[in-house]
Design an enzyme around this catalytic site. Structure first.
Site, mmCIF file in Angstrom:
data_model
loop_
_atom_site.group_PDB
_atom_site.id
_atom_site.type_symbol
_atom_site.label_atom_id
_atom_site.label_comp_id
_atom_site.label_asym_id
_atom_site.label_seq_id
_atom_site.Cartn_x
_atom_site.Cartn_y
_atom_site.Cartn_z
ATOM 1 N N GLU A 80 17.751 35.075 -42.921
ATOM 2 C CA GLU A 80 18.830 34.082 -42.282
ATOM 3 C C GLU A 80 18.782 34.265 -40.495
ATOM 4 O O GLU A 80 19.620 34.143 -39.888
ATOM 5 C CB GLU A 80 19.950 34.037 -42.616
ATOM 6 N N GLY A 81 17.581 34.491 -39.855
ATOM 7 C CA GLY A 81 17.574 34.925 -38.492
ATOM 8 C C GLY A 81 17.666 36.255 -38.434
ATOM 9 O O GLY A 81 18.681 37.066 -38.741
#
Length: 580
Positions: free
Chosen positions: A439-440
């Site tokens: 997620e990043g």
């Protein structure tokens, strides 16, 4: 592998003190979150996770998910455990009552995932992604889409996924090539033909849920280049009829499963859409606004990935303590009795265990403080919503770093036995390592903090949080000093530093800031326990909080030089010179 014992009392303390659930329950929206119900949920999901998910953790690691003849298969027991999860209503905790949810605070859904993930991190990724899909459709779906998809997503009867990454588009989502062609005639008129390939799709295919609702980013014809030209589409595995019944299989399939370092029971799929030009999807939200829609899901997922650091930290700590209590080796240094003792008696093992406990409890305090701010934002408190935005990168980055460190310390405490697979300690470390990437990456979280979040509400969202810490820490000089250092760094980054200088110092600054918030929230826990809040923790909480404030907070303060060193030294060598 040591069985999972839910840390119910520490969770309840964090939910009450850090999330402030009793204040939330005073509102009309969350009035159902009374103390008895909160206790029943925390105790109940802990027992469920320990009894149903935890026994499958080692089996899932050893056997893993398999793709056979186009079908993703999980080891025996997974389907039954997931059905139990759905039947007991754990998936619906915080979803809207309009679609069959219980309408309880997001904080309680965080607790559900904490227990499930500590019991079995790979398995818990299935409901985690569904929660994000629900969030995206609640915010951006049409009334018809909500009515069609949300009831079965909320119940868990169907699961959800997020499809961003492509072979040529990782963190740079704007480079994606998947396409969506409008359909103007026939039974699917008004919908779109989806075509493309996505990679790293967590639980992208399986047979535990009756349907899988994929949220897919793709480009419309003539869309602008880059992230400005991305749209979001809902693409079900099985077509859904108007009455909610399932139709034929959509034109999508898992091409392969990734062979990973850990989380082996979580099928990480390469997904292909439209091999036969018959993959049908519906637009979610406005054209070319897909990334904004997906970020609703991603922000939720970033909180839940930060939660994974707490989960794996808790499980690794329990495993390490059990081993340290049983493993007898050498006499205690300086003791007149030269008989061998359990290694828990040795100073360095004791240091590692206390560090594991303090870091895990600090990350848990940060998790529930963040979730409580999210809940206040839901109630319309704009200041709390902005504060939650500041907290998300801290929780995701530092929380997952904590998970890796604590799992690594767990291996260290096991010694050589930690490096072999039989004890299970190695699995915790292997499973933990994905979370700083999900997620990043944590570098992206830090970049978000020193760019967008630094200027949120004119800087007040970030600086106001640090001011609150400094004010409350008047009796904790190390914590107050750390908060003031963070304030000075933030002001330098905002007013003087170049973008390169900010980014060069972003990761150490994120660690400093996260430790300051976690230390502040642990301090509040210790104060509450001293006031009689949780008698079961009266002996342990002051010790772990003191360890954090006296050892981990000063360590974080030592990162100031790195946070303000600037970028010049990073570019002193050319890429060729770096190669040597």
């Amino acid at each position: 592998m040591t069985p999972y014992t839910p840390p119910t009392q520490d969770q309840l303390l964090a939910i009450r003190v850090n999330a402030g659930i009793e204040d939330l329950a005073k509102t009309e929206t969350f009035a159902a979150a009374e103390s008895d119900l909160v206790e029943a949920i925390v105790e109940g999901v802990g027992q469920f996770a320990a009894g149903e998910f935890a026994p499958l953790n080692r089996i899932g690691d050893l056997e893993g998910a398999k793709l056979e003849n186009g079908v993703v298969r999980l080891p025996d027991g997974f389907k039954e455990a997931y059905q139990g999860y759905v039947e007991q209503g754990w998936n619906s905790i915080s979803s809207s009552t309009d679609f069959g949810g219980q309408g309880l605070p997001f904080t309680l859904s965080c607790n559900v995932l904490e227990n499930l993930g500590a019991a079995n991190m790979a398995f818990s990724l299935l409901p985690m992604l569904s929660v994000g899909a629900i969030e995206a459709l609640e915010h951006h779906g049409t009334d018809a889409q909500k009515a069609l998809y949300l009831p079965d997503l909320v119940s868990g009867k169907w699961s959800g996924t997020m499809n961003l990454t492509e072979p040529a588009a990782g963190s740079d989502v704007g480079a994606l090539r998947s396409t969506a062609e409008p359909i103007t005639e026939g039974e699917h008129a008004g919908k779109y033909k989806i075509k493309g390939q996505k990679i790293y799709i967590t639980w992208g295919d399986h047979s535990l849920a009756e349907n899988i609702i994929h949220l897919v980013l793709a480009r419309l014809p003539g869309a602008p280049e880059g992230s400005r030209g991305i749209s979001l589409f809902v693409v079900p595995k099985y077509h859904v009829n108007a009455d909610g019944s399932l139709g034929p299989h959509n034109d999508l399939r898992p091409v392969s499963l990734e062979h990973k370092l850990g989380i082996n029971a979580s099928p990480t799929c390469v997904m292909s859409y439209g091999d036969n030009d018959e993959c049908i999807g519906e637009l979610v939200g406005a054209e070319n606004k897909g990334l904004a829609c997906m970020f609703t899901m991603m922000n939720n997922a970033r909180i839940n990935v930060g939660n994974q650091g707490v989960q794996i930290g808790e499980r690794a700590t329990q495993q390490a303590i059990a081993y340290a209590m049983e493993r007898v080796q050498s006499a205690r240094a300086g003791s007149p009795d030269k008989s061998p003792v359990a290694i828990v008696e040795h100073p360095d093992v004791r240091r590692m265990i206390l560090r594991m406990k303090a870091l895990t409890e600090g990350a848990r305090a940060l998790l529930y403080y963040c979730s409580g701010q999210v809940d206040r934002g839901t109630l319309g408190d704009k200041g709390a919503a902005a504060r939650a935005e500041v907290l998300v990168p801290l929780l995701k980055a530092w929380g997952t770093d904590v998970g890796v460190e604590v799992a690594g310390l767990g291996v260290q405490i096991h010694g050589g036995m930690g490096f072999v697979e039989e004890t299970g300690a190695a699995q915790h470390w292997r499973d933990s390592r994905i979370a700083p990437i999900y997620e990043g990456t944590n570098g992206i979280q830090a970049a978000d903090l020193v760019t967008r979040k630094l200027g949120l509400e004119g800087g007040e969202a970030l600086l106001g949080l640090l001011a609150d810490i400094a004010r409350d820490a008047s009796d904790e000089p190390a914590l107050a000093s750390l908060a003031k250092d963070c304030t000075a760094i933030a002001q330098w980054m905002r007013d003087e530093a170049s973008l390169d200088d900010r980014l060069a110092g972003s990761v150490p600054f994120t660690t400093m800031f996260a430790v300051a918030v976690a230390g502040w929230q642990l301090m509040k826990q210790a104060q509450a326990v001293a006031g009689g809040a949780s008698p079961a923790l009266a002996e342990t909480k002051p010790v772990t909080a003191r360890f954090f404030l006296d050892r981990i907070v000063p360590e974080a303060a030592g990162l100031k030089a790195s946070a303000t060193a600037g970028s010049e030294g990073l570019y002193a060598l050319s890429p060729e010179a770096l190669v040597g």
